[in-house]
Design an enzyme around this catalytic site. Structure first.
Site, short mmCIF file in Angstrom:
data_model
loop_
_atom_site.label_atom_id
_atom_site.label_comp_id
_atom_site.label_asym_id
_atom_site.label_seq_id
_atom_site.Cartn_x
_atom_site.Cartn_y
_atom_site.Cartn_z
N LYS A 94 0.83 -1.21 0.00
CA LYS A 94 0.00 0.00 0.00
C LYS A 94 0.87 1.26 0.00
CE LYS A 94 -2.23 -1.11 3.86
NZ LYS A 94 -1.73 -2.45 4.21
N ARG A 119 -9.30 0.82 8.65
CA ARG A 119 -8.85 -0.53 8.97
C ARG A 119 -9.88 -1.30 9.77
NH1 ARG A 119 -2.88 0.71 8.72
NH2 ARG A 119 -1.74 -1.25 8.85
N ARG A 142 11.87 -5.33 4.34
CA ARG A 142 11.52 -3.91 4.25
C ARG A 142 12.36 -3.08 5.23
NH1 ARG A 142 5.40 -1.86 4.63
NH2 ARG A 142 5.45 -2.56 6.79
N ARG A 177 11.48 -1.53 10.89
CA ARG A 177 10.40 -1.27 11.85
C ARG A 177 10.30 -2.44 12.81
NH1 ARG A 177 5.29 0.29 8.11
NH2 ARG A 177 4.26 -0.79 9.81
N ARG A 197 0.47 -9.18 13.29
CA ARG A 197 -0.21 -8.16 12.46
C ARG A 197 -1.12 -8.81 11.42
NH1 ARG A 197 4.25 -5.03 9.98
NH2 ARG A 197 2.76 -3.47 9.34
#
Ligand code: AMP
Length: 214
Positions: free
Chosen positions: A13, A87, A126, A155, A166
């Site tokens: 996203k 969300r 990432r 992160r 998650r």
């Protein structure tokens, strides 16, 4: 054009919203980026949000709503792409009501479809620039050499133990929005696998054939 990018963490996203910003001039509204900025600055919102993000949970709706409301208002209710908002069904209901009050509505919600296996691989590779919020991928989009390496971090919620949590939160709290937006004829599905540019082209094609006059 008012669109929302939808999908599990790691479907792309953020990267695709950045491309829509660059190529279509849509404001990139990411509640995740706004929350991480608030945490880094130590604002009251950041102090409140931190515990939830560290636990890989959703931040309470009222906190994110204030951020979304301000960003959409600053954008004069148009020409934006939402990344990571809404969300939950509650957030989606609020957003519909908020936009309707301003005689506006989402033109479509783009559901990026990516296999779980690829999501886990993408998230573990990432990295993010803590200053700009820009995302990198160690293999496909490595951080540029002229950026201070201290600014490039993984992160905490992209570490292996947090990724599964998650994904569970996504399935339980966010996935019901597929049905919500399908019933309202706003959901379009786009294959989120392949190169950044190919996915971007698919999104543009899908969005403009769905909402040609925008
Ligand atoms: P993201 O950068 O979109 O992956 O978001 C990172 C984290 O920020 C999420 O795992 C949540 O803890 C929090 N967050 C971002 N957007 C929302 C939202 N719309 N509702 C609740 N929590 C959010």
């Amino acid at each position: 054009m008012r669109i929302a990018l939808f999908g599990a963490p790691g479907v792309g996203k953020g990267s695709q919203a950045a491309l829509l910003n660059k190529n279509q001039g849509l404001a990139h509204i990411s509640t995740g980026v706004m929350l991480r900025t608030a945490i880094r600055k130590g604002t009251p919102v950041g102090l409140e949000a931190r515990q939830y993000m560290e636990a890989s949970q959703l931040v309470p709706g009222v906190i994110v709503r204030v951020l979304a409301e301000k960003a959409i208002t600053d954008q004069n209710f148009d020409q934006f792409v939402l990344d990571g908002y809404p969300r939950t069904i509650e957030q989606a209901l609020w957003l519909t009501e908020f936009l309707t009050e301003k005689h506006a509505r989402l033109h479509c919600v783009v559901n990026l479809i990516v296999s779980d296996e690829l999501i886990v691989r993408r998230l573990s590779q990432r990295r993010v620039n803590i200053d700009t919020g820009e995302n990198y991928h160690l293999k496909f989009k490595p951080p540029p050499e002229n950026v201070d390496p201290k600014l490039i971090i993984q992160r905490d919620d992209d570490k292996p133990e947090a990724i599964q949590k998650r994904l569970d939160v996504y399935r339980e709290e966010t996935h019901p929005l597929v049905d919500f937006y399908q019933k309202r004829n706003l959901m379009i599905e786009v294959d989120g696998q392949g190169s950044f540019e190919d996915i971007h082209a698919r999104i543009i094609e899908a969005v403009y054939s769905f909402a040609p006059s925008q």
